[in-house]
Enzyme design. Structure first.
Site, PDB file in Angstrom:
ATOM      1  N   HIS A  76      -8.628  -5.211  26.504  1.00 24.50           N
ATOM      2  CA  HIS A  76      -9.235  -5.858  25.325  1.00 24.50           C
ATOM      3  C   HIS A  76     -10.757  -5.712  24.961  1.00 24.50           C
ATOM      4  O   HIS A  76     -10.803  -5.553  23.681  1.00 24.50           O
ATOM      5  CB  HIS A  76      -8.944  -7.432  25.735  1.00 24.50           C
ATOM      6  N   HIS A 100     -18.157  -8.971  26.753  1.00 24.76           N
ATOM      7  CA  HIS A 100     -18.193 -10.286  26.231  1.00 24.76           C
ATOM      8  C   HIS A 100     -17.607 -11.565  26.889  1.00 24.76           C
ATOM      9  O   HIS A 100     -17.762 -12.732  26.851  1.00 24.76           O
ATOM     10  CB  HIS A 100     -17.693 -10.306  24.846  1.00 24.76           C
ATOM     11  N   GLU A 104     -18.232 -15.718  30.932  1.00 26.15           N
ATOM     12  CA  GLU A 104     -17.542 -16.660  30.943  1.00 26.15           C
ATOM     13  C   GLU A 104     -16.113 -16.831  31.927  1.00 26.15           C
ATOM     14  O   GLU A 104     -16.090 -17.898  32.620  1.00 26.15           O
ATOM     15  CB  GLU A 104     -16.785 -16.933  29.474  1.00 26.15           C
ATOM     16  N   ASP A 105     -15.630 -15.786  31.958  1.00 26.82           N
ATOM     17  CA  ASP A 105     -14.524 -15.762  32.841  1.00 26.82           C
ATOM     18  C   ASP A 105     -14.654 -15.308  34.277  1.00 26.82           C
ATOM     19  O   ASP A 105     -13.984 -15.706  35.302  1.00 26.82           O
ATOM     20  CB  ASP A 105     -13.537 -14.435  32.464  1.00 26.82           C
ATOM     21  N   ASP A 167     -13.281  -9.736  18.070  1.00 29.52           N
ATOM     22  CA  ASP A 167     -12.591 -10.146  19.283  1.00 29.52           C
ATOM     23  C   ASP A 167     -11.445 -10.922  18.739  1.00 29.52           C
ATOM     24  O   ASP A 167     -10.196 -10.673  19.367  1.00 29.52           O
ATOM     25  CB  ASP A 167     -13.516 -11.212  19.936  1.00 29.52           C
ATOM     26  N   ASP A 287       1.331  -9.871 -11.602  1.00 30.51           N
ATOM     27  CA  ASP A 287       0.189  -9.043 -11.385  1.00 30.51           C
ATOM     28  C   ASP A 287       0.076  -8.603  -9.899  1.00 30.51           C
ATOM     29  O   ASP A 287      -1.096  -9.016  -9.044  1.00 30.51           O
ATOM     30  CB  ASP A 287      -0.969  -9.504 -11.755  1.00 30.51           C
TER      31      ASP A 287
END
Length: 740
Positions: A76, A100, A104-105, A167, A287
């Protein structure tokens, strides 16, 4: 920033079991080679090596984790970085894209990232990391606070949102791995927040992909049905498209124009939206196909337009010049719709190559094309202006949900373009009003707005502006924002400024008015107002649960506490007890002297619009909890009905010796319907030193008319003077002041 899409959630490999993630990991090969080759096309070898170091750190941090799809989690961050490399973002941004999720993780501290990769990379990663707090009351509050953090980080560095959009794009591309319910939730969030942000930043390719992928995730059956219909129509209309392409490619060189002509197809989401909004079937949406003509210079754009209009007949009202007046996100093109072969409407977009770069890549074109001669000053100014407005809104807003509400308002893709009296072009959200315009110019202009002129004609402040309008705001130092404005303003800045004013100024006015009421009550008891440092204030605050003397006074001004009861607590030997609205009966019984008002106390004292009291009227007031006093005249029929229902909430009030000036009085004038009568009435009102703030007219019969006026007067004596002046007009038959 919202909690990350479930497709990006790390999943630990099951211990002692051959789980899905472990099985998938056994045959998935993770390689950095494609990304390295991509980076080598525009980065120096030393910078590529820095990116590789960030990859190694991220790979080690995410070791043993897998995505919901079963792939190693590191796939990812690599995919996100490849998208950023497609925009040719700089080295720090690419490293932040790879890292990134580690903060956090994996709990990697910001300080460690700063030491290994530099402070700038650490700041970018921190801006991308969602808040992981436990004290949020609701999931919605957590989501709003996370969005607020991300948007404020974006305001400081636009690369934050570019990485976040990359992301989200990869998560949308791999959305099949999650459950349908979560798929729809993530798609709705993307459509509500990320897609408008991409459009606002001019990332139109990304914007269109977001829309189609959200459409597919939210309505899979509709998406597949429409996709089949478009594929079928593509074959049926191939002949028409081919004829138009050949004709245009032959006509432009004949006119001396070197251009690239592309056929383009509307997105499935665009077709679906048009079908829903216009209530049309697919066969009625003609259109579906359009053409884009890319030329070398701006004069060639207009020359191309003329050539196309000679080739096919233009549809009236379908021409838009976004070159002269660019869209709010910097987009520039000429748009025109022509009647092609077999009567089919065909849209053409004409732009230069530089405009095409900006139209497709928006703010990312700063990195994509920074080596060319493209001038992006206007785009960068607009983007900076919007990002700066986020910081302005943040300063005025304490609540994260309210902040997100304001930002959502500003993400509307459509805009109107209006002019200042000096000819400056201002872009505002669709449905914007003169109040939005006033706050865009300056906060003080918005706070002091009393009237607006659009195209040199006075209009109500709630009038919706149209592109091309020239707007002029009339201000007055005595004017204040009205809470009713929140019902019709459209821009986030205006909404934020109004709420900020009402919060802060209302509190200050309530403190001042509460102090005046308390001082007045103490005078009745033969006492003086205690000094702010007096210990009695602390005792009263503790007994009532208040935080400070100012809070007590503000509560008095807002009617939450009763001045007469509080005053008696300062009497010698009196106990300091709670003074809440439950003591209204005691307050009414204790009070003999009326509360004196000036009429300019602001939010703490409101003059009832039903009877519009003016100095000289006898008064009574209703205690509205949390909002202070609402003052009526004693003969107001509305007040009499309310007093009959709740007599305990009414108190005596009177006018101060020095009341304010400029009160509104409603007056009906019945006159013979003759030419010039309105002009004569206006002249007499002016001669009496009054002013007409509003007027409407109603025909009663062929010979008479009723004129409904709102006049500005200083009091009853001034109003009586106005009446005397009006009676000098022969056509005037009757004058009545309206109450209730």
């Amino acid at each position: 920033m919202a909690p990350r899409n479930d497709t990006a959630e790390p999943v630990a490999a099951p211990a002692g079991a051959a789980g899905l993630a472990a099985a998938a990991a056994s045959h998935v090969t993770v390689t950095l080679a494609p990304l390295t080759e991509q980076l080598a096309t525009y980065l120096a070898p030393a910078d590529v090596q820095r990116v590789r170091e960030a990859y190694k750190f991220s790979d080690a941090a995410h070791l043993g984790q897998f995505r919901t799809s079963g792939e190693p989690y590191i796939t990812h961050p690599i995919a996100v970085t490849e998208i950023c490399a497609g925009w040719k973002l700089d080295t720090d941004a690419l490293m932040a894209a790879l890292l990134h999720d580690v903060m956090e993780d994996q709990g990697v501290p910001k300080q460690e990232l700063a030491e290994r990769f530099g402070g700038e990379v650490a700041e970018l990663v921190d801006g991308l990391s969602k808040l992981d707090r436990l004290d949020f009351a609701t999931k919605t509050q957590q989501q709003a606070e996370s969005f607020r953090k991300m948007l404020l980080a974006m305001a400081r560095d636009v690369r934050v949102i570019l990485i976040k959009l990359a992301d989200r794009l990869h998560n949308m591309r791999t959305l099949d791995a999650v459950a349908p319910e979560k798929r729809r939730r993530v798609a709705r969030e993307t459509l509500d927040i990320y897609s408008p942000i991409a459009h606002r930043l001019g990332l139109n390719v990304l914007y269109r992909e977001f829309q189609d992928r959200c459409f597919e995730a939210m309505y899979p059956n509709r998406y597949r049905t429409l996709q089949k219909a478009v594929l079928s129509a593509r074959g049926n209309r191939r002949e028409v498209v081919g004829r138009i392409t050949e004709a245009v490619r032959a006509a432009l060189p004949a006119a001396g124009i070197d251009a690239d002509v592309y056929g383009r197809e509307k997105t499935l989401f665009g077709i679906y939206t048009k079908m829903v909004e216009q209530k049309k079937s697919f066969s009625e949406v003609l259109d579906i196909y359009g053409f884009r003509v890319v030329v070398h210079s701006q004069p060639e754009c207009y020359l191309t337009l003329g050539t196309l209009h000679q080739l096919y007949r233009p549809v009236p009202g379908k021409f838009k010049d976004y070159i002269a007046i660019p869209k709010i996100n910097g987009y520039q093109s000429l748009h025109t719709t022509l009647v092609g072969p077999y009567g089919t409407p065909v849209e053409f977009q004409v732009r230069t190559r530089d405009m095409h770069h900006v139209a497709e890549s928006g703010v990312a074109s700063h990195w994509l094309y920074k080596s060319s001669d493209v001038s992006l000053n206007d785009l960068q100014k607009r983007t900076h202006q919007w990002l700066q407005s986020l910081l302005d809104i943040q300063r005025q807003t304490g609540d994260s949900g309210e902040f997100l509400e304001h930002v959502k308002v500003d993400l509307f893709p459509d805009a109107v373009y209006v002019f200042t009296p000096r000819g400056q072009i201002i872009s505002l959200p669709r449905g914007a009003t003169p109040i939005d315009f006033a706050y865009f110019i300056h906060t003080d202009i918005g706070n002091q707005a009393v009237a607006a002129k659009v195209n040199n004609e006075f209009v109500p402040l709630r009038t919706e502006l149209k592109s091309g309008d020239t707007v002029d705001i009339v201000t007055s130092p005595a004017s204040r924002p009205n809470a009713q404005w929140l019902n019709f303003v459209r821009s986030g800045r205006a909404r934020s400024e109004i709420r900020h004013y009402l919060r802060t100024v209302k509190y200050a006015e309530s403190v001042a008015f509460g102090e005046r009421l308390l001082r007045q009550e103490l005078t009745v008891l033969g006492l003086e107002l205690p000094e702010s440092t007096d210990i009695a204030w602390n005792k009263l605050a503790r007994a009532t649960g208040a935080n400070s003397r100012e809070e007590i006074l503000a509560d008095i001004g807002l009617g939450k506490r009763l001045a007469a009861v509080v005053a008696r607590r300062f009497s010698p030997g009196a106990d300091v007890v709670a003074t809440t609205a439950a003591a209204v009966d005691e307050f009414v019984a204790a009070r003999s002297a009326p509360i004196l008002i000036q009429g300019n106390e602001g939010q703490s004292v409101q003059l009832a619009p039903c009877c519009s009291p003016i100095p000289g009227d006898t008064l009574m007031a209703f205690i509205r909890l949390g909002q202070g006093l609402v003052v009526h005249t004693t003969d107001c029929p509305v007040a009499r009905r309310m007093r009959a229902r709740e007599p305990e909430r009414w108190v005596n009030v009177g006018w101060d010796e020095n009341p304010a000036t400029h009160f509104n009085a409603r007056v009906d004038v019945i006159a013979r319907n003759e030419r010039g009568v309105l002009g004569r009435i206006a002249a007499e009102v002016t001669a009496a030193d009054s002013n007409i703030t509003h007027v409407t007219m109603q025909d009663d019969a062929a010979s008479s008319v009723t004129l409904h006026f709102t006049l500005q007067v200083d009091g009853r004596e001034h109003l009586a003077r106005v009446f005397r002046f009006l009676r000098r007009i022969p056509q005037v038959q009757r004058i009545v002041r309206i109450k209730g």
